[in-house]
Design a protein around this motif. Structure first.
Motif, PDB file in Angstrom:
ATOM      1  N   ASP A  92       0.830  -1.204   0.000  1.00 44.99           N
ATOM      2  CA  ASP A  92       0.000   0.000   0.000  1.00 44.99           C
ATOM      3  C   ASP A  92       0.862   1.250   0.000  1.00 44.99           C
ATOM      4  O   ASP A  92       1.830   1.348   0.754  1.00 44.99           O
ATOM      5  CB  ASP A  92      -0.927   0.010   1.214  1.00 44.99           C
ATOM      6  N   SER A  93       0.511   2.196  -0.861  1.00 41.23           N
ATOM      7  CA  SER A  93       1.272   3.447  -0.947  1.00 41.23           C
ATOM      8  C   SER A  93       0.665   4.546  -0.089  1.00 41.23           C
ATOM      9  O   SER A  93       1.256   5.622   0.039  1.00 41.23           O
ATOM     10  CB  SER A  93       1.331   3.925  -2.404  1.00 41.23           C
ATOM     11  N   ARG A  94      -0.494   4.298   0.500  1.00 40.69           N
ATOM     12  CA  ARG A  94      -1.175   5.335   1.270  1.00 40.69           C
ATOM     13  C   ARG A  94      -1.207   5.040   2.760  1.00 40.69           C
ATOM     14  O   ARG A  94      -1.725   5.831   3.532  1.00 40.69           O
ATOM     15  CB  ARG A  94      -2.593   5.537   0.728  1.00 40.69           C
ATOM     16  N   VAL A  95      -0.680   3.900   3.146  1.00 42.94           N
ATOM     17  CA  VAL A  95      -0.630   3.551   4.560  1.00 42.94           C
ATOM     18  C   VAL A  95       0.817   3.254   4.916  1.00 42.94           C
ATOM     19  O   VAL A  95       1.386   2.263   4.462  1.00 42.94           O
ATOM     20  CB  VAL A  95      -1.509   2.318   4.860  1.00 42.94           C
ATOM     21  N   ARG A  96       1.430   4.128   5.690  1.00 38.43           N
ATOM     22  CA  ARG A  96       2.842   3.955   6.036  1.00 38.43           C
ATOM     23  C   ARG A  96       3.028   2.845   7.075  1.00 38.43           C
ATOM     24  O   ARG A  96       4.026   2.167   7.114  1.00 38.43           O
ATOM     25  CB  ARG A  96       3.409   5.268   6.574  1.00 38.43           C
ATOM     26  N   ASN A  97       2.050   2.681   7.915  1.00 37.08           N
ATOM     27  CA  ASN A  97       2.092   1.595   8.890  1.00 37.08           C
ATOM     28  C   ASN A  97       0.695   1.435   9.470  1.00 37.08           C
ATOM     29  O   ASN A  97      -0.071   2.390   9.521  1.00 37.08           O
ATOM     30  CB  ASN A  97       3.097   1.872  10.008  1.00 37.08           C
ATOM     31  N   PHE A  98       0.367   0.238   9.864  1.00 37.73           N
ATOM     32  CA  PHE A  98      -0.905   0.052  10.549  1.00 37.73           C
ATOM     33  C   PHE A  98      -0.651  -0.851  11.757  1.00 37.73           C
ATOM     34  O   PHE A  98       0.213  -1.720  11.742  1.00 37.73           O
ATOM     35  CB  PHE A  98      -1.984  -0.521   9.622  1.00 37.73           C
ATOM     36  N   ASP A  99      -1.402  -0.590  12.781  1.00 40.10           N
ATOM     37  CA  ASP A  99      -1.199  -1.286  14.048  1.00 40.10           C
ATOM     38  C   ASP A  99      -2.001  -2.582  14.026  1.00 40.10           C
ATOM     39  O   ASP A  99      -3.193  -2.594  14.316  1.00 40.10           O
ATOM     40  CB  ASP A  99      -1.645  -0.384  15.202  1.00 40.10           C
ATOM     41  N   HIS A 100      -1.326  -3.672  13.646  1.00 35.90           N
ATOM     42  CA  HIS A 100      -1.984  -4.972  13.622  1.00 35.90           C
ATOM     43  C   HIS A 100      -0.995  -6.012  14.127  1.00 35.90           C
ATOM     44  O   HIS A 100       0.132  -6.095  13.630  1.00 35.90           O
ATOM     45  CB  HIS A 100      -2.443  -5.324  12.204  1.00 35.90           C
ATOM     46  N   PRO A 101      -1.386  -6.799  15.109  1.00 33.04           N
ATOM     47  CA  PRO A 101      -0.429  -7.708  15.753  1.00 33.04           C
ATOM     48  C   PRO A 101       0.108  -8.828  14.853  1.00 33.04           C
ATOM     49  O   PRO A 101       1.140  -9.421  15.171  1.00 33.04           O
ATOM     50  CB  PRO A 101      -1.234  -8.293  16.919  1.00 33.04           C
ATOM     51  N   TYR A 102      -0.581  -9.100  13.738  1.00 32.33           N
ATOM     52  CA  TYR A 102      -0.177 -10.237  12.914  1.00 32.33           C
ATOM     53  C   TYR A 102       0.536  -9.851  11.619  1.00 32.33           C
ATOM     54  O   TYR A 102       0.869 -10.720  10.815  1.00 32.33           O
ATOM     55  CB  TYR A 102      -1.390 -11.106  12.593  1.00 32.33           C
ATOM     56  N   ALA A 154       1.356  13.091  -5.376  1.00 34.12           N
ATOM     57  CA  ALA A 154       2.301  13.612  -4.391  1.00 34.12           C
ATOM     58  C   ALA A 154       3.402  12.583  -4.159  1.00 34.12           C
ATOM     59  O   ALA A 154       3.166  11.374  -4.187  1.00 34.12           O
ATOM     60  CB  ALA A 154       1.571  13.903  -3.086  1.00 34.12           C
ATOM     61  N   LYS A 155       4.620  13.072  -3.937  1.00 31.98           N
ATOM     62  CA  LYS A 155       5.781  12.195  -3.776  1.00 31.98           C
ATOM     63  C   LYS A 155       5.560  11.159  -2.681  1.00 31.98           C
ATOM     64  O   LYS A 155       6.091  10.051  -2.743  1.00 31.98           O
ATOM     65  CB  LYS A 155       7.035  13.024  -3.474  1.00 31.98           C
ATOM     66  N   GLU A 156       4.792  11.506  -1.677  1.00 34.82           N
ATOM     67  CA  GLU A 156       4.568  10.582  -0.566  1.00 34.82           C
ATOM     68  C   GLU A 156       3.867   9.308  -1.022  1.00 34.82           C
ATOM     69  O   GLU A 156       3.966   8.263  -0.371  1.00 34.82           O
ATOM     70  CB  GLU A 156       3.742  11.259   0.532  1.00 34.82           C
ATOM     71  N   PHE A 157       3.144   9.374  -2.160  1.00 35.80           N
ATOM     72  CA  PHE A 157       2.443   8.197  -2.659  1.00 35.80           C
ATOM     73  C   PHE A 157       3.286   7.392  -3.643  1.00 35.80           C
ATOM     74  O   PHE A 157       2.797   6.452  -4.267  1.00 35.80           O
ATOM     75  CB  PHE A 157       1.123   8.602  -3.308  1.00 35.80           C
ATOM     76  N   ASN A 158       4.547   7.766  -3.817  1.00 32.35           N
ATOM     77  CA  ASN A 158       5.438   7.049  -4.716  1.00 32.35           C
ATOM     78  C   ASN A 158       6.346   6.070  -3.982  1.00 32.35           C
ATOM     79  O   ASN A 158       7.306   5.561  -4.540  1.00 32.35           O
ATOM     80  CB  ASN A 158       6.306   8.033  -5.515  1.00 32.35           C
ATOM     81  N   LEU A 159       6.006   5.812  -2.727  1.00 34.32           N
ATOM     82  CA  LEU A 159       6.751   4.837  -1.938  1.00 34.32           C
ATOM     83  C   LEU A 159       5.748   3.827  -1.396  1.00 34.32           C
ATOM     84  O   LEU A 159       4.845   4.181  -0.643  1.00 34.32           O
ATOM     85  CB  LEU A 159       7.488   5.531  -0.788  1.00 34.32           C
ATOM     86  N   VAL A 160       5.914   2.583  -1.802  1.00 35.31           N
ATOM     87  CA  VAL A 160       4.960   1.530  -1.461  1.00 35.31           C
ATOM     88  C   VAL A 160       5.489   0.710  -0.287  1.00 35.31           C
ATOM     89  O   VAL A 160       6.622   0.215  -0.319  1.00 35.31           O
ATOM     90  CB  VAL A 160       4.711   0.604  -2.667  1.00 35.31           C
ATOM     91  N   SER A 161       4.679   0.590   0.743  1.00 34.16           N
ATOM     92  CA  SER A 161       5.041  -0.211   1.918  1.00 34.16           C
ATOM     93  C   SER A 161       4.522  -1.643   1.759  1.00 34.16           C
ATOM     94  O   SER A 161       3.373  -1.838   1.345  1.00 34.16           O
ATOM     95  CB  SER A 161       4.455   0.407   3.203  1.00 34.16           C
ATOM     96  N   PHE A 162       5.343  -2.602   2.111  1.00 33.19           N
ATOM     97  CA  PHE A 162       4.967  -4.023   2.062  1.00 33.19           C
ATOM     98  C   PHE A 162       4.826  -4.555   3.489  1.00 33.19           C
ATOM     99  O   PHE A 162       5.672  -4.284   4.348  1.00 33.19           O
ATOM    100  CB  PHE A 162       6.038  -4.841   1.332  1.00 33.19           C
ATOM    101  N   TYR A 163       3.757  -5.319   3.702  1.00 29.00           N
ATOM    102  CA  TYR A 163       3.494  -5.938   4.985  1.00 29.00           C
ATOM    103  C   TYR A 163       3.274  -7.435   4.770  1.00 29.00           C
ATOM    104  O   TYR A 163       2.721  -7.844   3.751  1.00 29.00           O
ATOM    105  CB  TYR A 163       2.249  -5.335   5.643  1.00 29.00           C
ATOM    106  N   HIS A 164       3.674  -8.235   5.758  1.00 32.97           N
ATOM    107  CA  HIS A 164       3.596  -9.690   5.585  1.00 32.97           C
ATOM    108  C   HIS A 164       3.064 -10.350   6.841  1.00 32.97           C
ATOM    109  O   HIS A 164       3.389  -9.955   7.961  1.00 32.97           O
ATOM    110  CB  HIS A 164       4.995 -10.239   5.268  1.00 32.97           C
ATOM    111  N   HIS A 165       2.243 -11.372   6.621  1.00 32.52           N
ATOM    112  CA  HIS A 165       1.842 -12.279   7.692  1.00 32.52           C
ATOM    113  C   HIS A 165       2.090 -13.692   7.225  1.00 32.52           C
ATOM    114  O   HIS A 165       1.669 -14.076   6.124  1.00 32.52           O
ATOM    115  CB  HIS A 165       0.353 -12.134   8.051  1.00 32.52           C
TER     116      HIS A 165
END
Length: 224
Positions: free
Chosen positions: A182-192, A210-221
């Protein structure tokens, strides 16, 4: 520089669906950067001066997400092609498939089966047409809650709305191995879920976001 191709005939269903939202605009086959993938997408330059208030309202209320390859989808597709071990030989579900870019990349990366899941029937039609362009075979599903258990669940650009966060729990019921980009969520508080990487990417065609949306964050469970 955009590489554009107009060899194929624009699918009538997609053309008509686009015309209802953004009149006087065509679809074009476009090559995505750093991938072998081609998609039916809106032209890089379209006549924005013709977009009156009613058209703008239509776009916001009935956004045809499949006419763009969003930054998170592009980043995840590039990542899968560079790291095929994550899907090789596995059954994969692409949630909120949109244009089908992530599903196509998963199949190209060696997944045994890939299921495109999207509630929008036009998005699923776009997935079918884009699968044909890339000569891959996909499966299609319009309801996540009718999905079978799968080895890997992929989700790109589905958390833009805070009210969508409940999906993070529901994904875990369908797969023990979930990747979210997701490029619009820098971090989310989820335990898993653990943030694993940030990858630079832009929406294609480039919306000059906006430049802030040009960086995609990856999250894994991953269930162990």
């Amino acid at each position: 520089m955009h590489t554009l191709m107009q060899i194929a005939v624009v699918p009538a269903l997609l053309r008509d669906a686009l015309e209802k939202v953004i009149p006087n605009t065509e679809l074009m086959v476009q090559q995505l950067p750093k991938t072998p993938i081609k998609l039916w997408l809106i032209p890089p330059i379209f006549p924005t001066e013709r977009l009156d208030d009613e058209v703008i309202r239509q776009i916001w209320n009935n956004t045809p997400y499949w006419i763009f390859c969003w930054a998170s989808g592009l980043a995840m597709a590039q990542w899968l092609l560079e790291n095929p071990k994550h899907v090789q030989g596995k059954t994969v579900l692409d949630f909120g498939a949109g244009s089908g870019v992530v599903a196509i990349a998963a199949k190209m990366a060696g997944a045994k089966r890939v299921i495109c899941c999207d509630i929008d029937p036009i998005s699923l039609a776009a997935c079918r047409e884009n699968a044909k362009l890339n000569m891959v075979e996909l499966e299609y599903l319009d309801d996540l809650y009718r999905a079978e258990k799968v080895d890997v669940l992929l989700a790109a650009d589905v958390l833009y709305d805070q009210s969508n966060r409940f999906f993070l729990d529901d994904f875990l019921k369908i797969s023990p191995n979930v990747w979210v980009a997701d490029s619009r969520v820098r971090n989310f508080d989820h335990p898993y879920y653990v943030k694993t990487a940030e990858i630079a990417a832009t929406t294609w065609p480039d919306l000059d976001e906006a430049k802030e949306f040009n960086l995609v964050s990856f999250y894994h469970h991953q269930q162990v």
